[in-house]
Design an enzyme around this catalytic site. Structure first.
Site, short mmCIF file in Angstrom:
data_model
loop_
_atom_site.label_atom_id
_atom_site.label_comp_id
_atom_site.label_asym_id
_atom_site.label_seq_id
_atom_site.Cartn_x
_atom_site.Cartn_y
_atom_site.Cartn_z
N THR A 96 39.45 42.24 34.91
CA THR A 96 38.15 41.40 35.51
C THR A 96 38.61 40.60 36.78
O THR A 96 37.87 40.38 37.53
CB THR A 96 37.74 40.24 34.33
N ARG A 97 39.90 39.90 36.69
CA ARG A 97 40.35 39.16 37.76
C ARG A 97 40.47 39.83 39.17
O ARG A 97 40.76 39.32 40.23
CB ARG A 97 41.59 38.32 37.19
N MET A 98 40.38 41.37 39.06
CA MET A 98 40.64 41.76 40.51
C MET A 98 39.23 41.92 41.24
O MET A 98 39.27 42.24 42.35
CB MET A 98 40.58 43.43 40.14
#
Ligand code: UD1
Ligand code: MG
Length: 245
Positions: A15-17
């Site tokens: 998700t954090r990409m």
């Protein structure tokens, strides 16, 4: 040594990409990051690789289709690292030799360290060797709990850890060497009894110990090797380290 297998966990979304691309497909110097993990495993003598795919499964599979030594297993729902490995059980039924479990988002792993992990497993005839590393920056990582004599007891996740356990600077890298039949027997006993109600692969170590098997933690990794890529900044950092190597 009998055939060495590696299970590579790559079902997470990342998700954090902030991208639709599956995390392990993000490129470092023009190659998807998971290929660096495959290379490290091959360099340590692994001849069979099983990649657990989930988020963007078709995409990851297509990307790696030219690797003839790679098989794929689907984890439809991401219910934890232990659950991911459970999906591999049918493909591992007849395996007798050592199994490495690795994550697809740690492209800095070195073959020599994976070899050291396998050597530790073989020389102690261990059911499981947890690959650990020492670091003061232990935030978010599983801690290695040992008794007063230094014997491994278990891994505790940060969110489940006491204050004293949070201070421990030996962390779980998420790389393990198991004896295949012992891994399969431990997976059968996993329960999702923790803060996240997930099946934690980390619990396999304590389960095998309770079964009277030899379980160790070995600090064979430098913390840099275990650095997972979670953000675009970390992707750039990893690219820099790899170009320096
Ligand atoms: C895990 C370890 C932790 C260790 C850390 C090292 C557990 C419970 N904890 O935590 O002790 O310090 O790695 O980085 O294992 N994945 C799947 N399917 C799932 C869940 C995860 O394929 O259902 C994959 C992810 O895509 C990733 C890897 O497994 O490649 C690790 O999962 P992640 O959620 O990052 O585990 P951590 O919470 O970081
Ligand atoms: Mg992680």
């Amino acid at each position: 040594m009998s055939e060495v297998t590696a299970i590579i966990l790559a079902a997470g979304k990342g998700t954090r990409m902030k991208s639709e691309l599956p995390k392990v497909a993000h490129e470092i110097s023009g190659r998807p990051m998971i290929e660096y993990v495959l290379d490290a495993a091959r360099g340590a003598g692994v001849s069979r690789m099983i990649v657990v795919v989930g988020y963007g499964a078709d995409e990851v599979q297509a990307l790696l289709s030219h690797h003839t030594d790679v098989e794929f297993v689907l984890q439809e729902e991401q219910l934890g690292t232990g659950h991911a490995v459970m999906m591999v059980e049918p493909a591992m039924k007849n395996a007798q030799g050592p199994v490495l479990v690795l994550a697809g988002d740690t492209p800095l792993l070195k073959s020599t360290s994976l070899q050291a992990l396998l050597d530790e497993q073989q020389s102690h005839a261990a059911a499981c060797v947890v690959g650990s590393a020492m670091t003061k920056n232990n935030k978010g990582l599983g801690r290695i709990v040992r008794d007063e004599s230094g014997n491994f007891i278990r891994i505790v996740e940060e969110r489940d850890a006491s204050e004293a356990q949070r201070a421990i600077q030996e962390i779980n890298t998420g790389c393990y060497a198991f004896r295949a039949p012992d891994l399969l027997s431990a997976l059968k006993k996993l329960k999702p009894e923790n803060d996240q109600a997930e099946y934690y692969l980390t619990d396999c170590a304590a389960i095998l110990l309770a079964d009277g098997k030899a379980v160790r933690a070995a600090p064979v990794f430098a913390i840099e090797e275990a650095m997972g890529v979670n953000t675009r900044e970390q992707l750039q950092e990893v690219e820099r380290v790899l170009s320096e190597r």
